[in-house]
Motif scaffolding. Structure first.
Motif: not given
Length: 286
Positions: A255-261, A263-267, A269-273
């Protein structure tokens, strides 16, 4: 955490919801609202907090009975009673501890952090006739008193009255030497904003204490007040991740990635997913 515990957590709907998006903030004092939030999180009685504060106010009012008007002398008398006679103070040694955030604990220990001491101070000021409000100031919570058209600012951590120069020094200490005090920083904040700040402080204290389940209850309150707060959803995801509720964590991170693509933390979070997806797959296989 055992699997059945995780399943219970994932399926639970918090029904004891005193604080919610449609709450009428004007119907409650700041102390009542904070007590309601604390009651949800800890199970402590909000009524007991009110009773303890009522006793506190009896003492304060008796000490101020000789003052006929709300003036600087009466304000100084109130601050002297709270911070010198009754020994309320900020606790530098254990600043981020839960005991310094929870109002019931602060009221009994007489030590706390600016937001908790500030809420108690505002209640005391209003109950003794002053027009008082809170400011979520950059460097910490500040109490503002309107005294016959003049704004008086109080640092609730030590009970001292601070002037504009001192406030600017606080801003520069927090935001950098080039930062300056601006008029919007001195505007009184709404009860909703202050309660969100209070619950955020509680959440941070519980995270530091590694009480993740209680931090999650704080996050639940914050998301009830603002369901579309993507950053709070992201933070809840990290809490779910620590509790090994991987599917819920993945949902929140997505949800966060979709709302804030951007944002510096996105990459990250993708690894965490991906890592949690692998973990979920392994759980199914085993």
């Amino acid at each position: 955490m055992e699997l059945d515990e995780k399943e219970t957590l994932e399926e639970t709907v918090f029904t004891n919801s005193f604080i919610h998006e449609g709450i009428d903030y004007s119907a409650y004092s700041l102390l009542q609202l904070a007590g309601m939030a604390e009651s949800e999180i800890t199970g402590h009685s909000a009524v007991e907090l009110q009773d303890a504060m009522r006793l506190q106010l009896i003492v304060i009012k008796s000490q101020l009975s000789s003052y006929a008007d709300n003036n600087m002398e009466k304000l100084s008398g109130l601050l002297n009673n709270l911070y010198h006679v009754q020994k309320f103070s900020g606790d530098w040694k254990a600043f981020f501890k839960v005991k310094n955030a929870l109002l019931s604990s602060v009221l009994s220990r007489r030590k706390g952090v600016p937001i908790s001491l500030g809420i108690l101070l505002i209640e005391s000021l209003k109950e003794t006739g002053f027009n008082a409000n809170g400011i979520c100031f950059p460097s910490g919570f500040i109490v503002k008193v309107d005294l016959h058209g003049e704004a008086i600012y109080i640092d609730p951590f030590n009970g001292e009255i601070v002037d504009l120069l001192q406030l600017e020094l606080k801003v520069r200490g927090q935001l950098g030497n080039h930062a300056r005090l601006t008029p919007d920083m001195l505007q009184a904040d709404s009860s909703e904003t202050i309660i969100k700040r209070y619950v955020n402080v509680l959440k941070a204290a519980y995270i530091q204490a590694e009480s993740i389940e209680l931090a999650l209850l704080c996050s639940d309150i914050l998301l009830r007040l603002d369901p579309e707060d993507a950053f709070e959803v992201r933070d809840r995801g990290f809490l779910f991740q620590q509790l090994e509720c991987y599917q819920l964590a993945c949902n929140d991170f997505t949800y966060f990635i979709e709302q804030c693509p951007e944002d510096p933390i996105v990459n990250l979070l993708k690894r965490q997913i991906k890592q949690m997806g692998d973990e979920l797959t392994a759980q199914v296989i085993h």
